[in-house]
Design an enzyme around this catalytic site. Structure first.
Site, PDB file in Angstrom:
ATOM      1  N   ASP A 225       0.871  -1.180   0.000  1.00 53.35           N
ATOM      2  CA  ASP A 225       0.000   0.000   0.000  1.00 53.35           C
ATOM      3  C   ASP A 225       0.905   1.226   0.000  1.00 53.35           C
ATOM      4  O   ASP A 225       2.097   1.136   0.324  1.00 53.35           O
ATOM      5  CB  ASP A 225      -0.922  -0.009   1.228  1.00 53.35           C
ATOM      6  CG  ASP A 225      -2.052   1.019   1.156  1.00 53.35           C
ATOM      7  OD1 ASP A 225      -2.168   1.728   0.130  1.00 53.35           O
ATOM      8  OD2 ASP A 225      -2.808   1.117   2.138  1.00 53.35           O
ATOM      9  N   HIS A 226       0.337   2.356  -0.356  1.00 51.91           N
ATOM     10  CA  HIS A 226       1.077   3.614  -0.340  1.00 51.91           C
ATOM     11  C   HIS A 226       0.892   4.308   1.006  1.00 51.91           C
ATOM     12  O   HIS A 226      -0.241   4.559   1.413  1.00 51.91           O
ATOM     13  CB  HIS A 226       0.571   4.549  -1.442  1.00 51.91           C
ATOM     14  CG  HIS A 226       0.811   4.066  -2.826  1.00 51.91           C
ATOM     15  ND1 HIS A 226      -0.161   4.067  -3.806  1.00 51.91           N
ATOM     16  CD2 HIS A 226       1.920   3.551  -3.417  1.00 51.91           C
ATOM     17  CE1 HIS A 226       0.340   3.597  -4.929  1.00 51.91           C
ATOM     18  NE2 HIS A 226       1.601   3.275  -4.723  1.00 51.91           N
TER      19      HIS A 226
ATOM     20  N   PHE B 197      -5.438   3.904   0.783  1.00 49.52           N
ATOM     21  CA  PHE B 197      -6.445   2.865   0.480  1.00 49.52           C
ATOM     22  C   PHE B 197      -6.084   2.071  -0.779  1.00 49.52           C
ATOM     23  O   PHE B 197      -6.960   1.590  -1.476  1.00 49.52           O
ATOM     24  CB  PHE B 197      -7.867   3.431   0.307  1.00 49.52           C
ATOM     25  CG  PHE B 197      -8.230   4.608   1.157  1.00 49.52           C
ATOM     26  CD1 PHE B 197      -7.829   4.697   2.477  1.00 49.52           C
ATOM     27  CD2 PHE B 197      -9.008   5.636   0.645  1.00 49.52           C
ATOM     28  CE1 PHE B 197      -8.173   5.780   3.269  1.00 49.52           C
ATOM     29  CE2 PHE B 197      -9.363   6.722   1.426  1.00 49.52           C
ATOM     30  CZ  PHE B 197      -8.948   6.798   2.739  1.00 49.52           C
ATOM     31  N   HIS B 198      -4.787   1.927  -1.049  1.00 45.55           N
ATOM     32  CA  HIS B 198      -4.357   1.285  -2.289  1.00 45.55           C
ATOM     33  C   HIS B 198      -3.822  -0.126  -2.038  1.00 45.55           C
ATOM     34  O   HIS B 198      -2.780  -0.524  -2.563  1.00 45.55           O
ATOM     35  CB  HIS B 198      -3.291   2.137  -2.983  1.00 45.55           C
ATOM     36  CG  HIS B 198      -3.775   3.490  -3.374  1.00 45.55           C
ATOM     37  ND1 HIS B 198      -2.925   4.531  -3.717  1.00 45.55           N
ATOM     38  CD2 HIS B 198      -5.046   3.989  -3.475  1.00 45.55           C
ATOM     39  CE1 HIS B 198      -3.653   5.607  -4.004  1.00 45.55           C
ATOM     40  NE2 HIS B 198      -4.938   5.294  -3.866  1.00 45.55           N
ATOM     41  N   LEU B 199      -4.536  -0.887  -1.272  1.00 46.36           N
ATOM     42  CA  LEU B 199      -4.139  -2.238  -0.907  1.00 46.36           C
ATOM     43  C   LEU B 199      -4.026  -3.116  -2.154  1.00 46.36           C
ATOM     44  O   LEU B 199      -4.931  -3.135  -2.989  1.00 46.36           O
ATOM     45  CB  LEU B 199      -5.187  -2.812   0.039  1.00 46.36           C
ATOM     46  CG  LEU B 199      -4.846  -4.084   0.784  1.00 46.36           C
ATOM     47  CD1 LEU B 199      -3.771  -3.821   1.813  1.00 46.36           C
ATOM     48  CD2 LEU B 199      -6.088  -4.606   1.480  1.00 46.36           C
TER      49      LEU B 199
END
Length: 521
Positions: free
Chosen positions: A304-305, A458-460
């Protein structure tokens, strides 16, 4: 409720379909649409409600509270000392459209080198040149078709009609630091400051459910079943033949004559695989789950970021009502010279977006705006583990934010430069001083700030990655290794997280998955 909201048809469930798609997010909507367009008989299963005509979903300005609403799974990242023991929420949409019905509506596909890196990592046929036609196929870009952009596709993509002063301040502040101003971050290079692309049109969210599914609600070869939790896969002699899912509280088994396509996202796709006995034998044994098919990479490679949320600035005057999604622009730049592509990112917020730990440390009252700063080329890698062997059971989800020293160094640069963007002379009419942090910080103070401010974009992604090595879960055609009739079409297959929001690349993955499923390429 909106007067123009369509009605989701209710169709009797059959015992089997050509394809069963599980999950209706970015990838699930895209693969479903293309299979239905080709004439296949498709069942789309979604655990959440329809969410059609809900004002909180349709209004772009109301997206933030959706992250802990009835339309969210309620997941959290496990705490670590690197983030001062804080539990970080990880919003995931539980509704038709998945997270495209609850997210910030950003359409951003990163840099061409992101996808060339997938190819080098073992995802053969996933270079940017391979992916670009599918990106273009998704799009209905306001600027029309070009070498880089698509028109006439299911997803409407527009810039905000008016640039909010806070969004303009980020662009002007970046320009004052020598960062170029570019027209389109979805062009040949994403380095620079730009007005953002949004899945918003006519002041309403344009989710994947709206773009891909609503136009085909009346097709007789499409059945959409909402409120149905998938609880297991049925294997028969090395083939995935059926899904077990809840219908009105009872377990039902529905067969797939051709393929089952998992699109539950980077949390629930590996969860369903493990509950079905597909995963690392050691992990399955810990849970007393019988091994149906050994795949040690399931749940590993979680990426994730990390986001510093946020640098809060004082405004010299009231900002007025929120417009668009509350942002409007973005900046991508390099944390140090010599990097092949931009690795850090900033975005504006028309208000206070600080983490609770930051709000507790600083006075963020009054008229304020925020600049979020984050890392889009993060190196830290985590994992997902089941803590209970049952549907809906507890999980340990660990991104390992700030585990890699390079990530910490880049985040320090991101925060420091974002503060300078805000305080630039170009923003003298808006910037009224620092709120959080309340002054420029030393390096050690910035690290302390990061540990309290670190959150998620929220970039899972990455938990069922593509490749050909022993820890790869799917091959380069998205087929689960060693099993027939089972594919994955969501962000879990990404071998390396791209330098962007994950909605656009996941939609592209769904588009490609349909072609692979039907043997078109």
């Amino acid at each position: 409720m909106s007067s123009e909201a369509p009605t989701l048809p209710v169709r009797a469930l059959k015992g089997g379909y050509d394809y069963v798609v599980i999950g209706s997010g970015s990838g699930g909507c895209a693969v479903t649409r293309r299979l239905v367009d080709a004439g296949a008989d498709v069942l789309l299963i979604e655990a959440g409600p329809p969410g059609i005509g809900v004002n909180e979903i349709d209004d772009p300005a109301k997206w933030v509270p959706l992250g802990r609403s009835a339309y969210d799974w309620g997941y959290d990242y496990a705490p670590t000392p690197r983030v001062n023991g804080r539990t970080i929420g990880i919003p995931r949409g539980k509704v038709l459209g998945g997270s495209t019905s609850t997210n910030a509506m950003m359409w951003y596909r990163g840099h061409p080198l992101d996808y060339d890196a997938w190819e080098k990592a073992g995802a053969k046929g996933w270079s940017f040149a391979d992916c670009l036609p599918y990106f273009r196929r998704c799009e209905d870009w306001e600027g029309g078709a070009s070498e880089w952009r698509g028109a006439g596709g299911p997803l409407r993509i527009e810039r905000a009609p008016d640039t909010h002063p806070v969004a303009q301040a980020l662009i002007d502040g970046a320009a004052s630091l020598g960062i170029p101003v570019i027209d389109d971050p979805n062009g040949p290079d994403n380095e620079g400051a730009a007005r953002a692309n949004f899945n918003i049109s006519g002041g309403r969210r344009w989710s994947s459910a709206r773009g891909y599914l609503q136009p085909i609600f009346d097709r007789p070869n499409l059945t959409i079943l909402t409120g149905s939790l998938a609880v297991g896969l049925v294997l028969d002699n090395g083939r995935s033949v059926a899904v077990r899912h809840l219908v009105d509280g009872a377990v039902r088994e529905t067969r797939a004559h051709q393929k089952i396509i998992l699109a539950l996202g980077a949390i629930d796709t590996p969860r369903l695989l493990m509950l079905s006995g597909i995963g690392d034998p050691t992990e399955l044994a810990r849970l007393d789950i019988a091994v149906a098919h050994a795949l040690p990479g399931v749940g590993r490679n979680l990426q994730d970021h990390p986001l510093a949320q946020a640098c809060v600035l004082r405004a010299k005057h009231p900002l007025g009502p929120v417009t668009g999604n509350g942002g409007g622009s973005m900046v991508n730049w390099k944390s140090r010279a010599g990097l092949p592509q931009a690795d850090i990112h900033a975005f504006p917020v028309q208000g206070n977006s600080a983490e609770s730990a930051i709000r507790a440390r600083y006075d963020t009252s009054g008229d304020v705006f925020s600049f979020g700063a984050g890392l889009m080329r993060s190196k830290s890698v985590g994992y997902l583990r089941l803590l209970e062997a049952k549907p809906g059971g507890s999980l340990e989800i660990q991104p390992n934010f700030l585990a890699e020293p390079d990530d910490v160094d880049a985040m320090i640069t991101a925060v420091e430069m974002t503060i300078e963007m805000a305080a630039a002379d170009a923003n003298a009419d808006l910037f009224g001083g620092f709120a959080a942090p309340d002054r420029r910080l030393t390096r050690s103070e910035t690290v302390a700030f990061l540990r309290d401010a670190c959150s998620t974009f929220f970039h899972l992604s990455g938990t069922c990655r593509m490749g050909e090595d022993d820890e790869a879960v799917v091959d380069s055609r998205l087929k689960v290794h060693g099993l027939e009739g089972l594919m994955v079409a969501d962000a879990s297959v990404m071998p390396i997280i791209p330098s962007c929001n994950t909605h656009a690349p996941t939609t592209m993955i769904g588009e490609r998955a349909a072609d692979f499923a039907m043997g078109l390429v």
